[in-house]
Design a protein around this motif. Structure first.
Motif, short mmCIF file in Angstrom:
data_model
loop_
_atom_site.label_atom_id
_atom_site.label_comp_id
_atom_site.label_asym_id
_atom_site.label_seq_id
_atom_site.Cartn_x
_atom_site.Cartn_y
_atom_site.Cartn_z
N VAL A 1 6.67 -33.02 -21.70
CA VAL A 1 6.57 -32.46 -20.72
C VAL A 1 6.99 -33.54 -19.54
O VAL A 1 6.55 -34.72 -19.89
N PRO A 2 8.04 -33.30 -18.61
CA PRO A 2 8.24 -34.46 -17.53
C PRO A 2 7.12 -34.96 -17.05
O PRO A 2 6.19 -34.29 -16.53
N SER A 3 7.19 -36.28 -16.87
CA SER A 3 5.98 -37.01 -16.14
C SER A 3 5.89 -36.42 -14.79
O SER A 3 4.73 -36.48 -14.04
N ASP A 4 6.91 -35.98 -13.82
CA ASP A 4 6.95 -35.67 -12.51
C ASP A 4 6.84 -34.22 -12.45
O ASP A 4 6.97 -33.67 -11.42
N LEU A 5 6.47 -33.42 -13.51
CA LEU A 5 6.37 -32.13 -13.34
C LEU A 5 5.30 -31.45 -12.39
O LEU A 5 4.13 -32.14 -12.56
N VAL A 6 5.62 -30.53 -11.64
CA VAL A 6 4.59 -30.08 -10.49
C VAL A 6 4.02 -28.90 -11.12
O VAL A 6 4.92 -27.93 -11.31
N ARG A 7 2.84 -28.70 -11.80
CA ARG A 7 2.07 -27.58 -12.18
C ARG A 7 1.94 -26.71 -11.04
O ARG A 7 1.61 -27.10 -9.86
N GLU A 8 2.16 -25.29 -11.12
CA GLU A 8 1.52 -24.38 -10.24
C GLU A 8 0.38 -23.98 -10.35
O GLU A 8 -0.08 -23.26 -11.13
N VAL A 9 -0.59 -24.39 -9.42
CA VAL A 9 -2.04 -24.42 -9.70
C VAL A 9 -2.80 -23.58 -8.40
O VAL A 9 -3.89 -23.19 -8.32
N CYS A 10 -1.93 -22.89 -7.41
CA CYS A 10 -2.16 -22.11 -6.46
C CYS A 10 -1.87 -20.71 -6.49
O CYS A 10 -0.87 -20.41 -5.79
N PRO A 11 -2.56 -20.09 -7.40
CA PRO A 11 -2.04 -18.63 -7.60
C PRO A 11 -2.01 -17.54 -6.28
O PRO A 11 -2.61 -17.69 -5.55
N ARG A 12 -0.86 -17.10 -6.26
CA ARG A 12 -0.66 -16.08 -5.05
C ARG A 12 -1.36 -14.87 -5.33
O ARG A 12 -1.10 -14.01 -6.32
N PRO A 13 -2.10 -14.44 -4.26
CA PRO A 13 -2.85 -13.10 -4.49
C PRO A 13 -1.83 -11.86 -4.53
O PRO A 13 -0.95 -11.99 -3.69
N SER B 1 -5.17 -17.00 1.53
CA SER B 1 -5.97 -18.18 0.94
C SER B 1 -6.32 -17.90 -0.44
O SER B 1 -6.13 -16.76 -1.00
N THR B 2 -6.28 -18.99 -1.37
CA THR B 2 -6.46 -18.68 -2.80
C THR B 2 -7.53 -19.87 -3.13
O THR B 2 -7.98 -20.68 -2.29
N VAL B 3 -7.51 -20.35 -4.43
CA VAL B 3 -8.17 -21.37 -4.96
C VAL B 3 -7.37 -22.27 -5.90
O VAL B 3 -6.66 -21.40 -6.80
N GLU C 1 -7.47 -23.27 -0.77
CA GLU C 1 -6.16 -23.82 -0.54
C GLU C 1 -5.26 -22.46 -0.14
O GLU C 1 -5.61 -21.38 -0.30
N GLU C 2 -4.11 -22.90 0.46
CA GLU C 2 -3.07 -21.90 0.70
C GLU C 2 -2.48 -21.70 -0.44
O GLU C 2 -1.98 -22.37 -1.48
N ALA C 3 -2.00 -20.34 -0.78
CA ALA C 3 -1.26 -19.83 -2.09
C ALA C 3 0.13 -20.56 -2.14
O ALA C 3 0.46 -21.01 -0.92
N SER C 4 0.63 -20.66 -3.25
CA SER C 4 2.01 -21.39 -3.00
C SER C 4 2.94 -20.65 -2.63
O SER C 4 3.23 -19.65 -2.54
N ARG C 5 4.07 -21.29 -2.00
CA ARG C 5 5.26 -20.75 -1.08
C ARG C 5 6.37 -20.76 -2.01
O ARG C 5 7.30 -21.71 -1.61
#
Ligand code: EPS
Length: 388
Positions: free
Chosen positions: A94-106, A321-323, A331-335
């Motif tokens: 897994v790349p060390s700079d990987l940004v995981r998606e943690v703000c699920p979109r409603p 909004s999401t969690v 938090e705000e859902a991912s964009r």
């Protein structure tokens, strides 16, 4: 005839395998590519479509332009893959700079999919839940469409509404909607009226401006059908349920209506059911087509007319909004980069699903092995119906 697809939105490619394909069916790569291009088009699409140029590669089941009776394999490459090789690699660390998606979109599969599969990165879910997968369906349905075309069946679609803007139609169930394909395809939103096209584009512009997304409705029409395809005797034979399930398998589809649809529930029976007449040349027919071409789970021989409703795309540039899955804080859902509206594209995908369901039912009735025998069976059935 069935299909299965594999492939992630930003992986190397999408793959489809179609089985139950009779031998001797002419296949045109150009035709499939033109359907793929129609699916990519449409006002309201986002930046991704500027990257992709979907083209099919057929890697099994076709020889010298004709099917040979074995499963057909088709691939559509993702050009965007080259920008994702590290983040979507099949192997390696897994790349060390990987940004995981943690703000699920409603409204997206993100949250429920992550809970179901026990992942801390919604990307594992959204990559497959993405409507990118429907490119593989459209490619695969090229086989079903060619099969139906050989038997005189054509499938087309048009957009009937986007957000609050609607196509003003005379009763489309009185006869088959007979819009010119060119009028549909030349419209930026695949709608046969110039006026409605402009109104729909204005809705999309306003939605984009507001960071919103939009859904809409479209119709799929199949002409040239024989009566009696499908079945009434068991649940699995009914074409209504098969086409309904096929359409509901498309991401974002929230409603399906056959013919008059929900309006039939508001009218008395005499204004719903279609009077039967007989014509010496054409056999039995109807004075109107409120049923949308299906009675008792079988084709009537009149055009199939089915309307579907697509919800607005869940990715919002002004997010809900999401969690956060890591912190459990609001938090705000991912964009994610996304489309404002994909209704015109969805209608092309729906054509593909309807084509599969119809091709499967035709094969059930007229045989599976090769086109010569199938065409002979169709001819003999036609003759019998005319001699009633
Ligand atoms: C999609 C998001 C967008 C769409 C995509 C479906 O992709 P991206 O995140 O790469 O910008 O363009 O649709 C397609 C790629 C396609 O070919 O239809 C989503 O989140 O569902």
């Amino acid at each position: 005839m069935r299909y299965m697809t594999a492939g992630e939105s930003h992986g190397p490619a999408l793959t489809a395998i179609v089985d139950g394909v009779p031998a001797g069916l002419k296949i045109s790569e150009d035709q499939i590519n033109s359907d793929l291009a129609r699916r990519q088009s449409g006002y309201g699409r986002g930046g991704r479509q500027a990257i992709e140029r979907d083209r099919v590669s057929v890697t099994a089941g076709v020889r010298f332009g004709r099917t040979i009776g074995s499963p057909v394999a088709l691939t559509v490459a993702n050009r965007d893959w080259e920008n994702w090789t590290d983040r979507m690699a099949a192997f390696g660390d897994v790349p060390s700079d990987l940004v995981r998606e943690v703000c699920p979109r409603p409204g997206h599969a993100d949250l429920v999919g992550a809970l179901k599969t026990n992942t801390d990165d919604c990307r594992n879910v959204l990559e497959r839940a993405s409507a990118r997968e429907t490119a593989a369906r459209v490619a695969a349905a090229g086989i079903a469409r060619e099969f139906l075309a050989e038997l005189g069946v054509e499938v087309f679609s048009y957009v009937a509404s986007i957000g609050g803007a609607s196509l003003d139609e005379d009763d489309p169930m009185l006869a088959a909607p007979d819009y010119k394909p060119l009028d549909i395809e030349l419209s930026d939103v695949r709608c046969p009226s110039e006026e409605a096209t402009e109104a729909m584009k204005a809705e999309i512009d306003a939605a984009r401006e507001a960071g919103e997304s939009l859904g809409g409705t479209f119709r799929v029409v199949a002409t040239g059908l024989l009566p009696g395809v499908g079945g009434y005797a068991t649940a699995g034979e009914r074409l209504t349920s098969r086409i309904g399930a096929a359409l509901f398998s498309i991401p974002a589809i929230k409603g399906v209506e056959f013919g008059l649809g929900f309006e039939a529930a508001r009218r008395p029976g005499s204004q719903v059911h279609d009077p039967i007449t007989v014509d010496r040349k054409a056999g039995f027919t109807r004075t109107r087509n409120n049923a949308g071409g299906l009675e008792g789970g079988m084709t009537t021989g009149l055009p199939l007319i089915v309307t579907a409703a697509m919800k607005p795309i869940p990715t919002l540039m002004t997010p809900l909004s999401t969690v956060n899955l890591d912190t459990l804080e609001p938090e705000e859902a991912s964009r994610e980069r996304s489309d404002v509206c994909a209704v015109p594209a969805c209608a092309v995908v729906a054509e593909a699903e309807v084509a599969f369901a119809l091709a499967d039912a035709y094969l059930e009735k007229f045989g599976h092995d090769n086109m010569t025998d199938i065409k002979a069976a169709v001819k003999s059935y036609r003759q019998r119906l005319r001699t009633i």
